[in-house]
Design a protein around this motif. Structure first.
Motif, PDB file in Angstrom:
ATOM      1  N   VAL A 162       5.596   9.974  10.254  1.00 40.71           N
ATOM      2  CA  VAL A 162       6.709  10.240   9.351  1.00 40.71           C
ATOM      3  C   VAL A 162       6.745  11.718   8.993  1.00 40.71           C
ATOM      4  CG1 VAL A 162       7.729   9.729   7.098  1.00 40.71           C
ATOM      5  CG2 VAL A 162       6.578   7.934   8.376  1.00 40.71           C
ATOM      6  N   SER A 163       7.938  12.290   9.026  1.00 39.63           N
ATOM      7  CA  SER A 163       8.130  13.656   8.563  1.00 39.63           C
ATOM      8  C   SER A 163       9.434  13.717   7.797  1.00 39.63           C
ATOM      9  CB  SER A 163       8.155  14.643   9.743  1.00 39.63           C
ATOM     10  OG  SER A 163       9.268  14.413  10.567  1.00 39.63           O
ATOM     11  N   GLY A 164       9.626  14.778   7.067  1.00 46.10           N
ATOM     12  CA  GLY A 164      10.851  14.925   6.287  1.00 46.10           C
ATOM     13  C   GLY A 164      11.445  16.299   6.509  1.00 46.10           C
ATOM     14  N   HIS A 165      12.668  16.484   6.039  1.00 43.44           N
ATOM     15  CA  HIS A 165      13.312  17.788   6.190  1.00 43.44           C
ATOM     16  C   HIS A 165      14.368  17.965   5.109  1.00 43.44           C
ATOM     17  CE1 HIS A 165      16.895  15.815   7.742  1.00 43.44           C
ATOM     18  NE2 HIS A 165      16.140  15.161   8.598  1.00 43.44           N
ATOM     19  N   LEU A 166      14.858  19.185   4.973  1.00 44.48           N
ATOM     20  CA  LEU A 166      15.936  19.456   4.042  1.00 44.48           C
ATOM     21  C   LEU A 166      17.193  18.725   4.496  1.00 44.48           C
ATOM     22  CD1 LEU A 166      15.376  23.315   3.638  1.00 44.48           C
ATOM     23  CD2 LEU A 166      14.463  21.490   2.205  1.00 44.48           C
ATOM     24  N   LEU A 167      18.041  18.345   3.545  1.00 40.59           N
ATOM     25  CA  LEU A 167      19.245  17.578   3.872  1.00 40.59           C
ATOM     26  C   LEU A 167      20.527  18.391   3.750  1.00 40.59           C
ATOM     27  CD1 LEU A 167      18.523  14.125   2.169  1.00 40.59           C
ATOM     28  CD2 LEU A 167      17.858  14.954   4.432  1.00 40.59           C
ATOM     29  N   GLY A 168      20.672  19.155   2.677  1.00 42.72           N
ATOM     30  CA  GLY A 168      21.885  19.942   2.469  1.00 42.72           C
ATOM     31  C   GLY A 168      23.027  19.162   1.848  1.00 42.72           C
ATOM     32  N   GLY A 169      22.771  17.927   1.420  1.00 41.11           N
ATOM     33  CA  GLY A 169      23.843  17.111   0.869  1.00 41.11           C
ATOM     34  C   GLY A 169      24.416  17.650  -0.433  1.00 41.11           C
ATOM     35  N   ALA A 170      23.546  18.067  -1.334  1.00 41.24           N
ATOM     36  CA  ALA A 170      24.024  18.590  -2.622  1.00 41.24           C
ATOM     37  C   ALA A 170      24.813  19.877  -2.426  1.00 41.24           C
ATOM     38  CB  ALA A 170      22.847  18.827  -3.566  1.00 41.24           C
ATOM     39  N   LEU A 171      24.349  20.718  -1.515  1.00 36.66           N
ATOM     40  CA  LEU A 171      25.071  21.958  -1.229  1.00 36.66           C
ATOM     41  C   LEU A 171      26.474  21.644  -0.716  1.00 36.66           C
ATOM     42  CD1 LEU A 171      24.959  25.094  -0.863  1.00 36.66           C
ATOM     43  CD2 LEU A 171      24.282  24.637   1.494  1.00 36.66           C
ATOM     44  N   ALA A 172      26.575  20.684   0.201  1.00 40.40           N
ATOM     45  CA  ALA A 172      27.877  20.296   0.740  1.00 40.40           C
ATOM     46  C   ALA A 172      28.764  19.715  -0.348  1.00 40.40           C
ATOM     47  CB  ALA A 172      27.685  19.285   1.872  1.00 40.40           C
ATOM     48  N   ALA A 173      28.187  18.862  -1.192  1.00 34.03           N
ATOM     49  CA  ALA A 173      28.971  18.231  -2.256  1.00 34.03           C
ATOM     50  C   ALA A 173      29.530  19.263  -3.221  1.00 34.03           C
ATOM     51  CB  ALA A 173      28.117  17.211  -2.999  1.00 34.03           C
ATOM     52  N   MET A 174      28.743  20.292  -3.529  1.00 35.47           N
ATOM     53  CA  MET A 174      29.190  21.304  -4.482  1.00 35.47           C
ATOM     54  C   MET A 174      30.235  22.234  -3.889  1.00 35.47           C
ATOM     55  SD  MET A 174      26.079  22.376  -6.987  1.00 35.47           S
ATOM     56  CE  MET A 174      27.301  22.758  -8.238  1.00 35.47           C
ATOM     57  N   LEU A 175      30.061  22.609  -2.634  1.00 35.15           N
ATOM     58  CA  LEU A 175      30.943  23.613  -2.045  1.00 35.15           C
ATOM     59  C   LEU A 175      32.210  23.039  -1.427  1.00 35.15           C
ATOM     60  CD1 LEU A 175      28.415  26.096  -0.364  1.00 35.15           C
ATOM     61  CD2 LEU A 175      29.519  26.263  -2.599  1.00 35.15           C
ATOM     62  N   VAL A 176      32.122  21.852  -0.824  1.00 35.72           N
ATOM     63  CA  VAL A 176      33.316  21.299  -0.156  1.00 35.72           C
ATOM     64  C   VAL A 176      33.683  19.895  -0.635  1.00 35.72           C
ATOM     65  CG1 VAL A 176      32.995  22.713   1.903  1.00 35.72           C
ATOM     66  CG2 VAL A 176      31.955  20.437   1.812  1.00 35.72           C
ATOM     67  N   GLY A 177      32.939  19.357  -1.601  1.00 34.63           N
ATOM     68  CA  GLY A 177      33.276  18.059  -2.156  1.00 34.63           C
ATOM     69  C   GLY A 177      32.617  16.908  -1.422  1.00 34.63           C
ATOM     70  N   PRO A 178      32.638  15.718  -2.013  1.00 36.22           N
ATOM     71  CA  PRO A 178      31.926  14.579  -1.421  1.00 36.22           C
ATOM     72  C   PRO A 178      32.520  14.073  -0.116  1.00 36.22           C
ATOM     73  CG  PRO A 178      33.262  13.872  -3.292  1.00 36.22           C
ATOM     74  CD  PRO A 178      33.302  15.366  -3.284  1.00 36.22           C
ATOM     75  N   TRP A 179      33.840  14.101   0.007  1.00 34.92           N
ATOM     76  CA  TRP A 179      34.472  13.528   1.203  1.00 34.92           C
ATOM     77  C   TRP A 179      34.266  14.418   2.419  1.00 34.92           C
ATOM     78  CZ3 TRP A 179      35.175   8.953  -0.555  1.00 34.92           C
ATOM     79  CH2 TRP A 179      35.604   8.749  -1.868  1.00 34.92           C
ATOM     80  N   VAL A 180      34.645  15.679   2.301  1.00 42.62           N
ATOM     81  CA  VAL A 180      34.449  16.619   3.413  1.00 42.62           C
ATOM     82  C   VAL A 180      32.960  16.878   3.624  1.00 42.62           C
ATOM     83  CG1 VAL A 180      34.928  18.952   4.253  1.00 42.62           C
ATOM     84  CG2 VAL A 180      36.703  17.673   3.043  1.00 42.62           C
ATOM     85  N   GLY A 181      32.193  16.912   2.540  1.00 42.75           N
ATOM     86  CA  GLY A 181      30.753  17.133   2.653  1.00 42.75           C
ATOM     87  C   GLY A 181      30.076  16.047   3.468  1.00 42.75           C
ATOM     88  N   ALA A 182      30.444  14.802   3.231  1.00 45.64           N
ATOM     89  CA  ALA A 182      29.864  13.697   3.999  1.00 45.64           C
ATOM     90  C   ALA A 182      30.217  13.814   5.475  1.00 45.64           C
ATOM     91  CB  ALA A 182      30.350  12.361   3.438  1.00 45.64           C
ATOM     92  N   LEU A 183      31.448  14.233   5.768  1.00 39.72           N
ATOM     93  CA  LEU A 183      31.851  14.422   7.162  1.00 39.72           C
ATOM     94  C   LEU A 183      31.056  15.546   7.818  1.00 39.72           C
ATOM     95  CD1 LEU A 183      35.725  14.034   6.771  1.00 39.72           C
ATOM     96  CD2 LEU A 183      34.152  12.411   7.851  1.00 39.72           C
ATOM     97  N   CYS A 184      30.808  16.623   7.074  1.00 39.44           N
ATOM     98  CA  CYS A 184      30.005  17.736   7.608  1.00 39.44           C
ATOM     99  C   CYS A 184      28.617  17.257   8.004  1.00 39.44           C
ATOM    100  CB  CYS A 184      29.881  18.849   6.568  1.00 39.44           C
ATOM    101  SG  CYS A 184      31.387  19.800   6.273  1.00 39.44           S
TER     102      CYS A 184
END
Length: 238
Positions: free
Chosen positions: A70-92
């Protein structure tokens, strides 16, 4: 043994469970396309491209976790949600995951539904819920924005990791060592540390953008404060 990251490899989860989450991910992405089209404008479209490129880069950095395989990594989800919103962020995030699986073999193609559900759906949804809450209770200052970005990134990473634990409980096929509670504890603690790093990166990036072009931060445009903040608004923060 294949390496398992937040990107789940083929064979880690059985076919029926993977199929269920593929359907969930497909339905969620269809909704994101419908809602995201309403948000796209001359500001959001180029920012979405930059966000996707950034997420692609940070997700290439993997950190080993003590549980075998098992390993983990950064996701970038919060950054996407803040800068482009939840809908476009999820698509990114979803587009990044598809490219990584098909081109670089990072995450199994058969497991795409699981990965998209964890990182693009759960991660983004949790991040935006935290953002919406904190931006309504914290002052609209750079300090308030930094705290919002940091906390939302930290929480979203840990919760997304727990999404994998749930999926493994439903249809895990590979022995990851130890019992389910041990796996959950290891994933939670490890991703807590990863979340701290992601929180710092997210806070730094979002504040940098907000200082130069606050109008490019989707969350600041979409989420209005419940009451006037006593501190200066972000558009004029010094």
């Amino acid at each position: 043994m294949e390496t398992l990251a937040m990107h789940i490899s083929n064979g880690i989860i059985n076919g029926p469970v993977a199929a269920v989450f593929a359907a969930i991910a497909l339905a969620a992405m269809a909704l994101c396309v419908l809602r995201g089209r309403q948000d796209l404008d001359d500001r959001l479209a180029p920012m979405a491209g930059l966000v996707a490129a950034f997420i692609f880069a940070v997700q290439m950095l993997n950190f080993p976790i003590f549980t075998a395989g098992v390993s983990g990594h950064l996701l970038g989800g919060a950054l996407a949600a803040m800068l482009v919103g939840p809908w476009v962020g999820a698509l990114c995030v979803a587009v990044v995951l598809v490219v990584q699986a098909l081109v670089f073999g990072d995450g199994g193609v058969a497991m795409l539904g699981l990965n998209i559900t964890n990182m693009a759906v759960i991660g983004i949804a949790v991040a935006y819920l935290v953002i919406a809450l904190l931006l309504r209770v914290l002052p609209r200052t750079m300090a308030g924005l930094s705290i919002t970005a940091f906390v939302s990134a930290l929480v979203s990473v840990v919760v997304a990791a727990m999404g994998f634990v749930l999926q493994y409980q439903l249809g895990g096929t590979t022995d990851l060592g130890g019992n389910l509670s041990g796996l959950a504890g290891t994933m939670a603690v490890s991703h807590l540390f990863i979340g701290v790093g992601e929180g710092l990166i997210t806070a730094t990036t979002v504040v940098t953008v907000a200082k130069v072009r606050p109008d490019l931060v989707y969350a600041l445009r979409a989420l209005k404060p419940a009451t006037p903040a006593p501190a200066p608004a972000l558009g004029g923060v010094r």
